[in-house]
Design an enzyme around this catalytic site. Structure first.
Site, PDB file in Angstrom:
ATOM      1  N   HIS A   1      19.432  24.120  -3.771  1.00  0.00           N
ATOM      2  CA  HIS A   1      20.228  23.938  -4.980  1.00  0.00           C
ATOM      3  C   HIS A   1      19.507  23.067  -6.004  1.00  0.00           C
ATOM      4  O   HIS A   1      20.124  22.581  -6.948  1.00  0.00           O
ATOM      5  CB  HIS A   1      21.594  23.353  -4.615  1.00  0.00           C
ATOM      6  CG  HIS A   1      22.390  24.294  -3.774  1.00  0.00           C
ATOM      7  ND1 HIS A   1      23.400  25.084  -4.266  1.00  0.00           N
ATOM      8  CD2 HIS A   1      22.277  24.619  -2.452  1.00  0.00           C
ATOM      9  CE1 HIS A   1      23.893  25.830  -3.293  1.00  0.00           C
ATOM     10  NE2 HIS A   1      23.220  25.566  -2.175  1.00  0.00           N
TER      11      HIS A   1
ATOM     12  N   GLU B   1      -4.016  14.091   3.010  1.00  0.00           N
ATOM     13  CA  GLU B   1      -5.194  13.219   3.137  1.00  0.00           C
ATOM     14  C   GLU B   1      -6.307  13.856   3.953  1.00  0.00           C
ATOM     15  O   GLU B   1      -7.477  13.532   3.760  1.00  0.00           O
ATOM     16  CB  GLU B   1      -4.803  11.866   3.759  1.00  0.00           C
ATOM     17  CG  GLU B   1      -4.328  10.878   2.724  1.00  0.00           C
ATOM     18  CD  GLU B   1      -4.164   9.444   3.246  1.00  0.00           C
ATOM     19  OE1 GLU B   1      -4.389   9.185   4.429  1.00  0.00           O
ATOM     20  OE2 GLU B   1      -3.786   8.586   2.431  1.00  0.00           O
TER      21      GLU B   1
ATOM     22  N   LYS C   1      -7.396   1.704  -4.973  1.00  0.00           N
ATOM     23  CA  LYS C   1      -7.438   0.321  -4.485  1.00  0.00           C
ATOM     24  C   LYS C   1      -8.482  -0.473  -5.275  1.00  0.00           C
ATOM     25  O   LYS C   1      -8.248  -1.611  -5.662  1.00  0.00           O
ATOM     26  CB  LYS C   1      -7.790   0.284  -2.995  1.00  0.00           C
ATOM     27  CG  LYS C   1      -6.723   0.873  -2.096  1.00  0.00           C
ATOM     28  CD  LYS C   1      -7.114   0.676  -0.648  1.00  0.00           C
ATOM     29  CE  LYS C   1      -6.212   1.449   0.286  1.00  0.00           C
ATOM     30  NZ  LYS C   1      -6.706   1.481   1.644  1.00  0.00           N
TER      31      LYS C   1
HETATM   32  O1  PA5 Z   1      -4.231   7.828   7.345  1.00  0.00           O
HETATM   33  C1  PA5 Z   1      -4.798   6.835   6.958  1.00  0.00           C
HETATM   34  O2  PA5 Z   1      -5.867   6.420   7.462  1.00  0.00           O
HETATM   35  C2  PA5 Z   1      -4.221   6.009   5.833  1.00  0.00           C
HETATM   36  O3  PA5 Z   1      -3.070   6.598   5.340  1.00  0.00           O
HETATM   37  C3  PA5 Z   1      -3.898   4.602   6.312  1.00  0.00           C
HETATM   38  O4  PA5 Z   1      -3.019   4.674   7.396  1.00  0.00           O
HETATM   39  C4  PA5 Z   1      -3.272   3.758   5.195  1.00  0.00           C
HETATM   40  O5  PA5 Z   1      -4.102   3.741   4.089  1.00  0.00           O
HETATM   41  C5  PA5 Z   1      -3.006   2.349   5.691  1.00  0.00           C
HETATM   42  O6  PA5 Z   1      -4.186   1.747   6.136  1.00  0.00           O
HETATM   43  P1  PA5 Z   1      -4.165   0.509   7.105  1.00  0.00           P
HETATM   44  O7  PA5 Z   1      -3.578   0.935   8.392  1.00  0.00           O
HETATM   45  O8  PA5 Z   1      -5.597   0.116   7.250  1.00  0.00           O
HETATM   46  O9  PA5 Z   1      -3.347  -0.555   6.446  1.00  0.00           O
END
Ligand code: PA5
Length: 433
Positions: free
Chosen positions: A308, A287, A425
């Site tokens: 394996h 990310e 989303k």
């Molecule tokens: O690293 C990040 O910002 C994302 O992976 C969020 O943690 C994830 O999308 C969950 O979001 P939230 O904490 O708003 O529910």
């Protein structure tokens, strides 16, 4: 913690240029408005968190058999990585710290389980059955408070808890979210749930040292003070723009190998209990560094199990990958018994394992595999940890966080956003509304 670079064929001039490029981004990182995590573990807010969280964890351990953590992405992987890394791989308990004696002086251990990280009805139904049959507390972790997966799980679990506990249910709900904004913050204020803050300048995947990570880790029985000590030590070592900084070296090596056409980074661990740590690593680098048409693909493996399954491909498949291998000295050891009599004859009279320690055999697998993979055209970066304890895991996580942020910045990317995640989303909402 040691970085092993001898399994990468390095042109030192080129690597130095990559190091300088990463080091040049350091000031940008310090001045980012989402870099609150850099100094969080050594801050006053953290000291407050530690005592509030320790007291809360104690209450939860005395009132529940199961602690359900609801969250997805950065709101669950960090704490799960630590809990899994530090508790027994077979029984999810920490004999020393995670268990308490009940009023009859019988020891009981709290199980930390996770929900809200998928949309499986089968998975959630099992969680609800646990709520019906065991003493539970729930921790809803969401920075935005509006993520669909965790909102659904929270809604169902809280409804079930209302049926079961009546008004008392409110004392069993713990919320970890933004200080001021979002539906979860509003719910916590209206319902008077005990709540914790994720600072506004810390994003999900960088939040393991905030209450988002700390409360589940503390309830599981991990020493959160030692975990913080690791982060503070890492801050001293890696929070700088020096070319001798190992986090800068690691980010530079990733860029160096990227230029050589290695576009997959396989993070391989040797301890099964480090598998969630590998998933956390995948999310952190995926990310933070995968956007605007660039970024190495982060993949994970657990060796020797996966030697394996994908070992063949790693050794001889398409030559577009390199490995980052996590090695940790084992804290338990077993000696292999000698073969004798018919057992020895069945092995052709040869017993090259007898009398050896499992740790020695595992280390031979670690070194032997890196040698074989390097010869096969897969460069390997080794990361060696002296001990699998809270302090070292804290240090390692901070190291990766700073390396991921610098990797992204050195590629001209913003490490702290995830615009691509929003796309799915939006697609889902459009279909549902
Ligand atoms: O690293 C990040 O910002 C994302 O992976 C969020 O943690 C994830 O999308 C969950 O979001 P939230 O904490 O708003 O529910």
């Amino acid at each position: 913690m040691k970085i092993v670079t001898k399994y990468v064929d390095i042109d030192s001039g080129r690597l130095e240029r990559e190091i300088a490029k990463v080091a040049d981004c350091y000031e940008k990182l310090e001045s980012s408005d989402m870099a609150g995590w850099l100094g969080y573990a050594s801050s006053g807010a953290a000291k407050f968190d530690l005592s509030f969280i320790s007291r809360t964890a104690e209450i939860i351990r005395h009132t529940s058999e199961v602690f359900i953590v609801v969250g997805i992405g950065g709101s669950y992987l960090g704490s799960k990585a630590v809990v899994d890394a530090l508790l027994s791989s077979v029984f999810k308990h920490n004999k020393d710290a995670g268990c308490v004696k009940n009023t009859e002086n019988v020891e009981k251990c709290v199980e930390v389980i996770y929900a809200g990280q998928n949309l499986s009805a089968e998975y959630l139904e099992q969680i609800l059955e646990i709520v019906r049959t065991k003493e539970c507390c729930v921790n809803i972790v969401s920075k935005t408070g509006s993520t669909v997966e965790s909102s659904i799980a929270a809604r169902l679990i809280i409804d079930e808890m209302m049926w079961k506990y009546g008004d008392e249910y409110k004392t069993r709900v713990y919320v970890t979210t933004d200080k001021a904004e979002g539906p979860l913050r509003r719910a916590a204020d209206i319902e008077w749930y005990t709540s914790f803050e994720i600072p506004q300048n810390i994003g999900g995947r960088f939040s393991v040292f905030t209450p988002a990570g700390l409360l589940p880790i503390a309830v599981a029985g991990v020493d959160i003070r030692a975990f913080y000590e690791g982060a503070v030590e890492a801050e001293r070592l890696y929070r700088n723009g020096d070319s001798a900084n190992d986090a800068i070296l690691y980010a530079a090596l990733r860029n160096y190998l990227d230029v050589e056409g290695k576009d997959i980074e396989l993070f391989a661990v040797y301890e099964p209990r480090h598998s969630t740590l590998a998933s956390w690593w995948v999310q952190l680098f995926g990310e933070s560094c995968g956007k605007d048409g660039v970024g190495l693909f982060p993949a994970q493996a657990c060796y020797t199990t996966d030697l394996h399954s994908i070992g063949q491909l790693v050794q001889e498949g398409r030559r577009n990958l390199f490995e980052t291998v996590l090695w940790c000295e084992q804290d338990a050891d077993i000696e292999i018994p000698w073969l004798s009599g018919w057992k020895l004859r069945a092995h052709g009279g040869e017993d090259f394992l007898g009398g050896k320690k499992l740790s020695e055999i595992a280390r031979a697998a670690y070194i032997g595999t890196m040698e074989a993979h390097t010869e096969g055209g897969v460069p390997c970066i080794g990361i060696e940890l002296e001990k699998n304890d809270a302090k070292n895991i804290g240090k390692l996580m901070y190291f990766f966080m700073i390396a991921a942020a610098l990797s992204a910045l050195s590629q001209g990317l913003n490490p702290f956003d995830q615009p691509g995640v929003e796309a799915y989303k939006k697609g889902m909402r459009k279909l549902l509304s």
